[in-house]
Write a protein that holds these residues in place. Structure first.
Motif, PDB file in Angstrom:
ATOM      1  N   HIS A   1       0.840  -1.197   0.000  1.00 28.75           N
ATOM      2  CA  HIS A   1       0.000   0.000   0.000  1.00 28.75           C
ATOM      3  C   HIS A   1       0.872   1.243   0.000  1.00 28.75           C
ATOM      4  O   HIS A   1       1.985   1.229   0.523  1.00 28.75           O
ATOM      5  CB  HIS A   1      -0.883   0.053   1.250  1.00 28.75           C
ATOM      6  N   ASP A   2       0.347   2.308  -0.554  1.00 31.73           N
ATOM      7  CA  ASP A   2       0.884   3.633  -0.283  1.00 31.73           C
ATOM      8  C   ASP A   2      -0.284   4.435   0.303  1.00 31.73           C
ATOM      9  O   ASP A   2      -1.043   3.892   1.097  1.00 31.73           O
ATOM     10  CB  ASP A   2       1.518   4.264  -1.531  1.00 31.73           C
ATOM     11  N   ALA A   3      -0.426   5.696  -0.035  1.00 33.01           N
ATOM     12  CA  ALA A   3      -1.544   6.478   0.512  1.00 33.01           C
ATOM     13  C   ALA A   3      -2.735   6.507  -0.445  1.00 33.01           C
ATOM     14  O   ALA A   3      -3.625   7.334  -0.299  1.00 33.01           O
ATOM     15  CB  ALA A   3      -1.086   7.899   0.820  1.00 33.01           C
ATOM     16  N   SER A   4      -2.765   5.585  -1.383  1.00 33.35           N
ATOM     17  CA  SER A   4      -3.839   5.549  -2.379  1.00 33.35           C
ATOM     18  C   SER A   4      -4.901   4.538  -1.977  1.00 33.35           C
ATOM     19  O   SER A   4      -4.856   3.933  -0.906  1.00 33.35           O
ATOM     20  CB  SER A   4      -3.246   5.164  -3.735  1.00 33.35           C
ATOM     21  N   ASN A   5      -5.842   4.335  -2.891  1.00 36.43           N
ATOM     22  CA  ASN A   5      -6.910   3.354  -2.685  1.00 36.43           C
ATOM     23  C   ASN A   5      -6.498   1.940  -3.066  1.00 36.43           C
ATOM     24  O   ASN A   5      -7.320   1.024  -2.963  1.00 36.43           O
ATOM     25  CB  ASN A   5      -8.131   3.720  -3.544  1.00 36.43           C
ATOM     26  N   TYR A   6      -5.259   1.750  -3.504  1.00 40.49           N
ATOM     27  CA  TYR A   6      -4.890   0.507  -4.177  1.00 40.49           C
ATOM     28  C   TYR A   6      -4.004  -0.378  -3.306  1.00 40.49           C
ATOM     29  O   TYR A   6      -3.332   0.088  -2.395  1.00 40.49           O
ATOM     30  CB  TYR A   6      -4.200   0.830  -5.503  1.00 40.49           C
ATOM     31  N   ARG A   7      -4.044  -1.658  -3.665  1.00 40.88           N
ATOM     32  CA  ARG A   7      -3.222  -2.655  -2.990  1.00 40.88           C
ATOM     33  C   ARG A   7      -2.577  -3.534  -4.052  1.00 40.88           C
ATOM     34  O   ARG A   7      -3.269  -4.131  -4.886  1.00 40.88           O
ATOM     35  CB  ARG A   7      -4.083  -3.518  -2.059  1.00 40.88           C
ATOM     36  N   HIS A   8      -1.240  -3.593  -4.031  1.00 42.86           N
ATOM     37  CA  HIS A   8      -0.505  -4.461  -4.948  1.00 42.86           C
ATOM     38  C   HIS A   8       0.569  -5.178  -4.142  1.00 42.86           C
ATOM     39  O   HIS A   8       1.484  -4.546  -3.629  1.00 42.86           O
ATOM     40  CB  HIS A   8       0.166  -3.649  -6.059  1.00 42.86           C
ATOM     41  N   LEU A   9       0.468  -6.477  -4.054  1.00 43.52           N
ATOM     42  CA  LEU A   9       1.500  -7.233  -3.354  1.00 43.52           C
ATOM     43  C   LEU A   9       2.756  -7.280  -4.210  1.00 43.52           C
ATOM     44  O   LEU A   9       2.730  -7.782  -5.344  1.00 43.52           O
ATOM     45  CB  LEU A   9       1.020  -8.655  -3.066  1.00 43.52           C
TER      46      LEU A   9
END
Length: 978
Positions: A25-33
């Motif tokens: 995660h960063d501070a966005s809405n997204y999740r990428h492993l």
């Protein structure tokens, strides 16, 4: 690949589930492993890591503080290079040239500290300045409120040192003369080829670039291809600033500095709404303010909904939206004069209410409200959650008012809410919106709104992004802003630099869909049985952990209480943000419908060892509950996890020794001499091992008599005066059994002030040791028994209860209602700290004068739950010259610092500020620490220093006053003295 990286790199290589999760995660809405995380120790590590990634065809994502709002700092299946950990040095400062050379991981505030002695600063200053890195700022072309005066990051870059995906290294500069361009084309090898391709690219597409790139003060969408134009000097440094790590890795940068204004003043102008405030801005810009920031009443409402009212808000003039207009000068008078001119213009032109703030402290407090906006507005005033997505659109400043009105109308059409604020002087608007992403139709609403909002911004001649870049959030929308031929040029530009598409693929060119990979969509659908209520989050632990939006204030290691373990370890998984990410990943797997896997990195639910390990170094200091802009309460989440993790299982030894300490101390008090002898004997080592206690910790000495036994004798010999107001003193376990002088001092002071001090009729306990170790069933039983004891006292229901230890008092105020619901509220409401009681119930009582120097170590729980305003007022009545240390947690934190495996972290936390400050203090300086843990840590680690409770200080002063008043106290015979 992981084995080769670990063998070849000096830095850290982490491919485990925990590290992959916290970097997903960063501070966005997204999740990428990611595939894994590399924390390079030096630039050679960066070169080696990139070479191996190229060999294995694995994409690479560069990361600074991980505060990107568009998803630029994460990538599926990528290796994340964390530059912040080891590559954060200021390499050189040239005051004459006004430049600084930095590594990519240097934090902006560290750069500012390095150049401040020369009267210089780096101009751009985003609200995340205490943790964002220069590499990240260059990647996103960050700005901040003072870009009105000093420009964006791209306006302040002199040269960039780059590493291309194929291993080529080169340095690019700003504006080039024609002969310099010719020389670059003639260079041998890949570098010369690159320059030839770029110059040919520009020459072939001059018309398209000139006509297709909007001229805006805040355009950070797409690649800044217009920087390559001949009239702009073929400025490669500027052309690469804002490319989001998709073209090259940054190895270093030389940045331009500006003069730090010696003095500043702040004009705050109040308007009836944000549209009126925006309309007023163009007329004010010719007066050249440093800032023209807009902040509406709904942001203030969100702030007040999140916590207590900051006193600085009293300086806001009448209105529903405010402009923050900052002026500068060589002297305070010059800054004030500029502010007066601005204020007069505002009054004359707009009939607006105005406040003029010259005090630097008040200015900092007001700016702190604005800087906290990114966190504050993630929770709307009504309690709903708001998310990024349409975070920082920008339009020409002269059209901003109309744009804001249309943007509000668009929100209403979609039944959405948000809190706009931002850089009105440059037409840039920050906005988080309550997209219903946890509902089936939420993703459709999200996409439809973003598409229409993009069309709206473009219709005003605007940019999708004015500060944070595009990333996955907005890159898909770029064709709505740029014609197809410009979009094609973006792809060609990317291929010139990175033909194999290894660097942050999918961030700008061939972007991933804006509604894919959303981290909320897989949140638990079925309710989980929980032990705690999470009343602010609808009873959902998932909603609670999703409070964390990645603002990353918890990774600022310089100030405040949050997050002490991160301050000691600098490990992302030991930050509040990292732990929230791990809990969210755990809940993601648990929330999948039966028979379906969620595809997460953590699949064993409450039994997760990754989550347990990360929470093991959480001190339960509660600092995040107050210091985090969105009030993530990791101490509570840890308690829930420990309760669930160890349910029906054997616990760590420390849970039985330290968790049940109130009972062991009560038993030891039956024979304190024998207990002390055992604790000082060779058997003490065995006792510590059996109790899970670190061998380096000194077991506390039991006094010959507990406070409660002393009190019974005292009460018999000194009955209360008739008519004295009754107060109930809470005999907390640690003060009663280990440091009774604190409670005895409280009795002495309270009786001197005319109060009738009572104790509960029997043993009571706040249950904190059981609560903090997750033994919630026992904690509830202990608290119910304590309430039964209080009910048997027969005292009036409004009798104040005074707690002497902040952790115990905070537990009664906060954890008691959480565990027992309405039954615990009456006791919570009438519980006060010692200072609060003196301030509220004896505001005019004469206290002794103590005109001495003092330093105070504030207990974390007092900082987070109880507050310290009353302490400061009581100290003023004493005449105490007190300095409150900005030391954060002392590092002991109840049982934490005693547990085996925690000593090094506990000591490192204390050595950050507290211990050096105590060593430097004059021997005659009083050390105040109301917390038992703080006093214990100071006694064991501060080389002979002893700390006092406020009650002890006042009681000592009373005794000294009484001694001084005795006949003959000055050496004069009694009769003569009389």
């Amino acid at each position: 690949m992981a084995r080769e990286l670990a063998a070849d790199l000096r830095g850290e290589v982490r491919f485990g589930a925990a590290e992959r999760t916290v970097y997903s995660h960063d501070a966005s809405n997204y999740r990428h492993l990611p595939l894994g995380v590399v924390k390079p120790a030096d630039l050679d590590d960066v070169r080696t890591a990139l070479a191996l990634c190229r060999q294995y065809r694995v994409p690479v994502v560069a990361r600074g503080a991980g505060t990107s709002i568009g998803g630029q700092a994460i990538g599926p299946g990528a290796v994340v290079l964390d530059f912040r950990r080891h590559l954060g040095a200021v390499l050189d400062v040239d005051p004459q040239a006004r430049t600084a050379r930095v590594e990519p991981g240097v934090v902006l505030d560290d750069l500012q500290r390095a150049v401040r002695p020369y009267g210089l600063r780096f101009g751009p200053d985003p609200s995340t300045h205490s943790r964002c890195t220069l590499g990240g700022m260059i990647g996103n072309d960050s700005c901040g409120p003072r870009s009105l005066a000093w420009g964006r990051t791209s306006d302040n870059v002199e040269r960039l040192e780059l590493l291309l995906a194929d291993g080529t290294e080169l340095t690019v500069r700003g504006r080039l003369a024609p002969e310099e361009r010719t020389a670059l084309r003639a260079l041998p090898g890949r570098e010369g080829e690159l320059h030839r391709q770029l110059q040919e690219f520009t020459d072939h597409h001059l018309a398209t670039i000139r006509q297709g790139m909007p001229d805006l003060p805040r355009r950070t969408s797409g690649y800044p291809l217009d920087a390559l134009l001949p009239e702009r000097g073929h400025d490669l440094a500027r052309a690469l600033t804002g490319t989001e790590g998709t073209c090259a890795l940054l190895l270093g940068a030389t940045v331009r500095l500006v003069e730090e204004p010696p003095a500043r003043a702040l004009v705050i102008a109040g308007y009836p709404d944000e549209g009126a405030a925006a309309d007023a801005v163009p007329a004010l810009l010719p007066l050249r303010p440093l800032t023209a920031e807009g902040m509406a009443a709904d942001l203030i409402a969100a702030l007040l909904a999140a916590g207590p009212r900051p006193p600085a808000l009293d300086r806001l003039p009448a209105g529903e939206c405010w402009l923050f207009l900052e002026t500068a000068g060589a002297t305070p008078v010059e800054a004030y004069s500029a502010a007066r001119r601005l204020a007069d213009t505002v009054r004359r032109e707009h009939s607006a209410a105005v406040a003029l703030v010259t005090d630097p402290g008040e200015q900092r407090q007001l700016w702190a409200v604005r800087e906290a906006g990114a966190g504050i507005v993630t929770r709307l005033p009504g309690g709903g959650e708001a998310w990024p997505g349409w975070e920082d659109s920008a339009v020409p400043p002269e059209r901003l008012g109309d744009y804001l009105r249309d943007l509000r109308a668009l929100l209403r059409r979609h039944s959405l809410r948000g809190v706009p604020y931002g850089h009105f002087g440059e037409g840039c608007v920050h906005l988080r919106i309550d997209f219903p992403l946890d509902q089936p139709q939420g993703v459709l609403v999200f996409r439809e709104f973003l598409e229409q909002a993009a069309d709206l911004a473009v219709s005003y001649g605007g940019s999708l992004s004015g500060e944070h870049g595009d990333g996955q959030a907005r890159a898909e929308l770029l064709p709505r802003m740029y014609p197809p031929e410009v979009i094609d040029l973006f792809g060609e530009f990317k291929r010139i630099w990175d033909p194999e598409n290894l660097l942050n693929p999918g961030a700008l060119v061939d972007p991933r869909p804006l509604d894919a990979d959303l981290r909320f969509v897989a949140a638990p659908r079925r309710p989980l049985p929980l032990a705690l209520p999470y009343e602010r989050d609808g009873g959902s632990l998932a909603s609670a952990v999703h409070r964390c939006v990645g603002v990353a204030k918890c990774v600022d290691p310089t100030t405040g209480v949050m997050c002490p373990s991160y301050m000691a370890t600098s490990e992302e998984r030991h930050s509040t943000r990292g732990r929230a990410r791990l809990l969210a990943e755990m809940l993601r797997g648990m929330g999948a419908p039966p028979g379906r896997r969620a595809g997460g990195a953590i699949t064993d639910g409450w039994r997760s060892e990754e989550v347990r390990e990360a929470l093991d170094l959480c001190l339960s200091c509660k600092g995040c509950a107050s210091d985090c802009p969105v009030h993530v309460d990791m101490a509570t989440y840890k308690t829930e996890f420990l309760h669930q993790h160890y349910r029906h299982r054997l616990r760590p030894l420390a849970h039985y020794s330290m968790g049940w300490l109130p009972l062991w101390l009560r038993a030891a008090a039956l024979a304190p001499g024998a207990a002390n002898t055992l604790a000082r004997s060779p058997a003490a080592g065995l006792l510590k091992r059996l109790g899970g206690i670190d061998r380096r910790r000194v077991l506390p000495v039991l006094p010959p008599e507990t406070f409660t036994r002393w009190y019974r004798r005292h009460r018999t010999a000194h009955p209360a005066a008739a008519g004295a107001r009754t107060v109930l003193l809470w005999p907390d376990t640690f003060s009663d059994h280990l440091q009774p002088n604190v409670l005895r001092s409280a009795v002495e002071v309270l009786e001197h002030l005319g109060f009738d001090v009572r104790l509960p009729a029997g043993p009571v306990c706040c249950g904190l040791t059981w609560y903090s170790t997750g033994q919630l069933g026992t904690a509830r039983r202990v608290l119910r028994r304590s309430l039964q004891v209080l009910a048997a006292d027969g005292l009036p229901a409004d009798t104040p209860v005074i707690g002497m230890d902040p952790s115990c008092t905070a537990s009664l105020r906060e954890d008691l209602p959480r565990l027992l619901g309405p039954d615990g509220r009456p006791l919570a409401d009438r519980t006060r700290t010692f200072a609060e009681f003196l301030d509220e119930f004896a505001p005019d009582a004469p206290l002794p004068r103590v005109p001495r120097d003092a330093v105070t170590q504030t207990h974390c729980h007092q900082h987070a739950v109880l507050g310290t305003a009353a302490d400061r007022r009581v100290e003023a009545r004493l005449g105490l010259h007190n300095r409150v240390l900005d030391s954060g947690c002392c590092g002991l934190a109840g049982n934490f610092g005693f547990e085996r495996g925690h000593f090094e972290v506990s000591e490192a936390i204390a050595e950050r500020v507290l211990l050096p400050e105590l060593r430097a203090a004059d021997p005659g300086t009083v050390v105040l620490a109301d917390g038992f843990s703080c006093r214990t840590q100071i006694a064991q680690l501060a080389e002979g220093r002893q700390a006092l409770h406020l009650a002890e200080l006042i009681a000592r002063a009373l005794r000294e006053d009484a001694r001084d008043r005795r006949p003959g106290a000055d050496g004069v015979p009694g009769d003569a003295a009389r």
